[in-house]
Design a protein around this motif. Structure first.
Motif, PDB file in Angstrom:
ATOM      1  N   LEU A 128      42.789 -26.430 -26.452  1.00  0.00           N
ATOM      2  CA  LEU A 128      43.861 -25.928 -25.585  1.00  0.00           C
ATOM      3  C   LEU A 128      44.541 -27.090 -24.869  1.00  0.00           C
ATOM      4  O   LEU A 128      45.777 -27.165 -24.825  1.00  0.00           O
ATOM      5  N   ILE A 179      44.174 -16.893 -22.833  1.00  0.00           N
ATOM      6  CA  ILE A 179      43.417 -18.062 -22.370  1.00  0.00           C
ATOM      7  C   ILE A 179      42.150 -17.628 -21.655  1.00  0.00           C
ATOM      8  O   ILE A 179      41.045 -18.128 -21.943  1.00  0.00           O
ATOM      9  N   TRP A 191      40.239 -22.049 -32.064  1.00  0.00           N
ATOM     10  CA  TRP A 191      40.287 -21.114 -30.941  1.00  0.00           C
ATOM     11  C   TRP A 191      39.481 -19.858 -31.243  1.00  0.00           C
ATOM     12  O   TRP A 191      39.659 -19.206 -32.261  1.00  0.00           O
ATOM     13  N   ASN A 192      38.587 -19.532 -30.318  1.00  0.00           N
ATOM     14  CA  ASN A 192      37.687 -18.378 -30.422  1.00  0.00           C
ATOM     15  C   ASN A 192      36.773 -18.450 -31.643  1.00  0.00           C
ATOM     16  O   ASN A 192      36.289 -17.421 -32.132  1.00  0.00           O
ATOM     17  N   SER A 193      36.544 -19.656 -32.128  1.00  0.00           N
ATOM     18  CA  SER A 193      35.576 -19.870 -33.202  1.00  0.00           C
ATOM     19  C   SER A 193      34.451 -20.748 -32.661  1.00  0.00           C
ATOM     20  O   SER A 193      34.474 -21.178 -31.507  1.00  0.00           O
ATOM     21  N   ASN A 222      36.425 -27.531 -29.010  1.00  0.00           N
ATOM     22  CA  ASN A 222      36.090 -26.186 -28.540  1.00  0.00           C
ATOM     23  C   ASN A 222      37.337 -25.604 -27.889  1.00  0.00           C
ATOM     24  O   ASN A 222      38.403 -26.219 -27.899  1.00  0.00           O
ATOM     25  N   ASN A 223      37.227 -24.421 -27.347  1.00  0.00           N
ATOM     26  CA  ASN A 223      38.418 -23.772 -26.779  1.00  0.00           C
ATOM     27  C   ASN A 223      39.080 -24.614 -25.700  1.00  0.00           C
ATOM     28  O   ASN A 223      40.309 -24.680 -25.605  1.00  0.00           O
ATOM     29  N   GLY A 263      39.702 -16.350 -24.066  1.00  0.00           N
ATOM     30  CA  GLY A 263      39.055 -17.374 -24.868  1.00  0.00           C
ATOM     31  C   GLY A 263      37.893 -18.037 -24.162  1.00  0.00           C
ATOM     32  O   GLY A 263      36.922 -18.452 -24.800  1.00  0.00           O
ATOM     33  N   PHE A 264      37.950 -18.138 -22.833  1.00  0.00           N
ATOM     34  CA  PHE A 264      36.860 -18.798 -22.097  1.00  0.00           C
ATOM     35  C   PHE A 264      35.761 -17.812 -21.694  1.00  0.00           C
ATOM     36  O   PHE A 264      34.585 -18.161 -21.696  1.00  0.00           O
ATOM     37  N   ASP A 277      38.037 -21.088 -15.591  1.00  0.00           N
ATOM     38  CA  ASP A 277      38.955 -20.585 -16.613  1.00  0.00           C
ATOM     39  C   ASP A 277      40.326 -20.267 -16.005  1.00  0.00           C
ATOM     40  O   ASP A 277      41.370 -20.500 -16.628  1.00  0.00           O
ATOM     41  N   PHE A 298      44.205 -25.974 -33.315  1.00  0.00           N
ATOM     42  CA  PHE A 298      44.105 -24.844 -32.389  1.00  0.00           C
ATOM     43  C   PHE A 298      43.851 -23.530 -33.125  1.00  0.00           C
ATOM     44  O   PHE A 298      42.950 -22.766 -32.754  1.00  0.00           O
TER      45      PHE A 298
END
Length: 667
Positions: free
Chosen positions: A91, A505, A60-62, A86-87, A508-509, A334, A56
């Motif tokens: 998650l 969250i 996350w956010n990569s 992915n995010n 992030g989406f 999301d 995570f």
């Protein structure tokens, strides 16, 4: 951190999945020799740490990470197995781990002494393996395999106490209804492959994916494909009319119920439709929103009259899943994932708190030889005096479920409701019925969860005993509950307690909604919902604590709610009984028509065979045998005459002479 220990996110995610599977294998080999649950607990602790630190935090956010490995080839078509990070997937994987961990710890105390405890740990590890594998699958076929494995593991857990007939019926019901949804999922997979020639999620929905580059199928075909995937989600996430299995699934241990309802099986359907969201066209999305709103509303109605504490929470889960499905239907997937995450914590806490109450009520029943249902809230009351910590923690979870300010549920519910209103206003007309119904459901949610709290923890204890032996839950049960209680507050998801936009969250989406934001709703709607909840609690306080309940026990509305709208009876008559009648009719047709015809032909054939045997034996063989017998007898006489014995010759001659003399005399 990943470089320090040389664990890449891909390797870390694979280890997260495999550790529970290894625990399952070890426990399957050890059998009854391992009842402590240490193997399962260590596996899920390691999975949680790996998921948090090496998956995570790294993903996350990569940029998304995908890894593919050759699987099998059919003709010119090659299929691969792999991991997609992915995010969304990381998650989901983290939520499963973080929810499963306190459930494992809680189970050590809750399930202590159960004769089948070794099976419990084995099934629990298999369940976690299946759900974790589902979360990071990089293609639809691999996802389908884990999807089926989740269903199988849930079948084992729901029917864990297989000596109870109700548990056996419940797991069969869950298994059969989920097969209906699985057929939809399978048809969706076939449809996608026929259109795009691939099942790989990156190839389909990546930045340069086939979905965006190649020509799509016709509008009708895309609608069919989208609805097929949603049918799979309808069964797994208990959406109307395939929701009827979930209340019966309460026959499993309460810790299992918390895991199934919080972040695993029922969340899989929402996760699926979020994963394949680009496939849904406007028609499919509208269908999804309608089904979600119907589900949320009827489940809230059914929760109002339930007496079983776990069934109230079960219908609450169905209703909240309806919220998530509506969010997907309006394009705010999301927000659906945000509510899935917040709901996981407070719903898990609600079930674990209910388990603590049931645990004490069951001990009270056993110690005093009472003939009561330990899960019936009408047998409870005033428990906050003996279980104050459980009362506080369950109240926090209830406030989160009702969407009260300063809780995580307030943020995620607002995200869904406000987005739904914005979507409906954008489309106008009858579309507004969906957000209005969700608003009413939100107020009903506050009422029925308030009813549960009032009847369980307030007033007087309804069972009159000389000594009431009820104690607070043990520390090994309270510890996981305290953790979940903290996670039910806003601080875990957003630094701003009143604005969901600041949630990490949603950030992030970063989904772009197809409708315009209406800022006034962010002020008006929370006030309306909070006031509505407060009014519903005031009514509940008068009804259930001050005993000013205005309805009669036999009220038809209460009966309608208690009997789940008689849907089970409708299904029994419409599907089960009609299937039985059809089966009996086919049995009659097979026995008296098909078998009758075959048996008649067999009788005629046997008759002809017997007649042929008689002709052969008495006519054909009789004639031949008669001629042979006559010839043999004449030959035998002649042999007797010509045998070389003088006395025989004289006797024969005398006989002939005597016959001749007699003939002459008579003549």
């Amino acid at each position: 951190m990943g470089d320090l220990l040389n664990i890449s996110p891909v390797l870390g995610s694979i280890l997260v999945v495999l550790l529970p599977f290894v625990a399952f294998l070890i426990q399957a080999i050890l059998g009854k020799r391992d009842q402590s649950g240490n193997i399962s607990l260590v596996a899920i602790i390691l999975s949680t740490l790996l998921s948090l630190m090496f998956v995570f935090s790294e993903v996350w956010n990569s940029e998304p990470i995908a890894a593919n490995y050759a699987w099998f080839t059919i003709g010119k078509n090659s299929f691969q197995i792999g991991v997609l990070l992915n995010n969304l997937s990381v998650l989901m994987q983290l939520i499963v781990c973080v929810i499963a961990l306190p459930v494992h710890i809680y189970s050590r105390a809750y399930m202590k002494g159960d004769p089948g405890i070794h099976r419990y740990w084995m099934y629990l590890s298999l369940f976690c393996f299946a759900m974790l594998g589902l979360s990071i699958s990089n293609n639809l076929f691999m996802m389908y395999i884990f999807w089926e494995l989740v269903g199988f593991a849930s079948y084992l857990l729901i029917g864990f106490w297989f000596t109870k007939e109700s548990a056996v019926q419940a797991n069969k019901k869950a298994f059969i209804i989920n097969r209906i949804g699985d057929l939809g999922f399978l048809l969706g997979i076939a449809s996608v492959y026929s259109i795009y020639g691939s099942l790989n999620l990156v190839e389909l929905f990546g930045k340069e994916g086939l979905f965006y580059e190649t020509a799509q199928g016709s509008e009708g075909w895309m609608t069919f494909t989208g609805i097929c995937f949603f049918v799979g989600a309808m069964a797994k996430s208990a959406q109307f009319p395939l929701h009827v299995w979930l209340p019966d699934a309460m026959e499993g241990p309460t810790a299992v119920s918390s895991l199934i309802h919080a972040a695993t099986m029922v969340a899989a359907g929402v996760f699926l439709i979020c994963t394949v969201f680009p496939l849904f066209n406007e028609t499919a999305l509208l269908f999804i929103a309608i089904i979600g709103s119907i589900t949320a509303f009827i489940a809230a109605i059914f929760a109002l009259g339930q007496r079983d504490i776990k069934r109230i929470l079960a219908f609450s889960t169905i209703s909240q899943l309806g919220f998530m499905v509506v969010a997907v239907g309006v394009g705010a997937w999301d927000a659906a994932m945000f509510h899935l995450a917040t709901h996981a914590f407070f719903k898990c806490l609600l079930f674990l708190s209910a388990g603590a109450v049931i645990h004490e009520m069951a001990h009270l029943k056993e110690k005093n030889n009472l003939d009561i249902d330990p899960q019936d809230i009408n047998n409870m009351g005033g428990l906050r005096k003996w279980m104050p910590k459980t009362f506080i923690l369950m109240s926090i979870a209830s406030l989160a479920l009702a969407g009260f300010p300063l809780t995580s549920g307030f943020l995620s519910k607002d995200a869904i409701l406000i987005s739904t209103y914005e979507w409906a206003i954008h489309h106008g007309a009858l579309y507004l019925l969906i957000p209005i119904s969700l608003t009413l459901v939100s107020i009903l949610t506050a009422f029925y969860i308030g009813r549960l709290i009032f009847k369980v923890f307030f007033g007087e204890f309804r069972i009159k005993l000389e000594h009431t032996h009820i104690h607070e839950a043990s520390n090994s049960m309270l510890g996981p509950m305290i953790f979940l209680g903290i996670c039910s507050l806003f601080v875990v998801f957003s630094w701003n307690p009143l604005a969901y936009h600041h949630s990490f969250i949603l950030g992030g989406f970063n989904v772009q909604y197809p409708f315009t934001e209406i800022h006034s709703l962010h002020l008006i709607l929370p006030i309306v919902l909070t006031l509505g909840s407060a009014i519903s609690w005031a009514i509940g306080w008068n009804w259930y604590v001050k005993n000013k309940y205005p309805l009669q026990a036999g009220n038809p509305w209460i009966a309608f709610s208690l009997n789940q709208g008689y849907l089970n009876e409708v299904y029994q008559k419409l599907f089960v009984n009609s299937t039985l009648r059809l089966s009996n009719g086919l049995y009659w047709f097979d026995k008296y028509i098909v078998d009758g015809l075959v048996n008649s032909l067999a009788t005629v054939t046997r008759g002809l065979a017997n007649f042929s045997a008689w002709l052969d034996k008495y006519l054909v063989d009789g004639l031949v045998n008669s001629i042979g017998g006559t010839t043999y007898y004449i030959g035998h006489l002649l042999r007797w005459v010509q045998n070389g014995r003088l006395q025989n010759y004289l006797g024969f001659a005398f006989t002939v002479l005597l016959i001749g003399i007699i003939y002459l005399i008579i003549k």
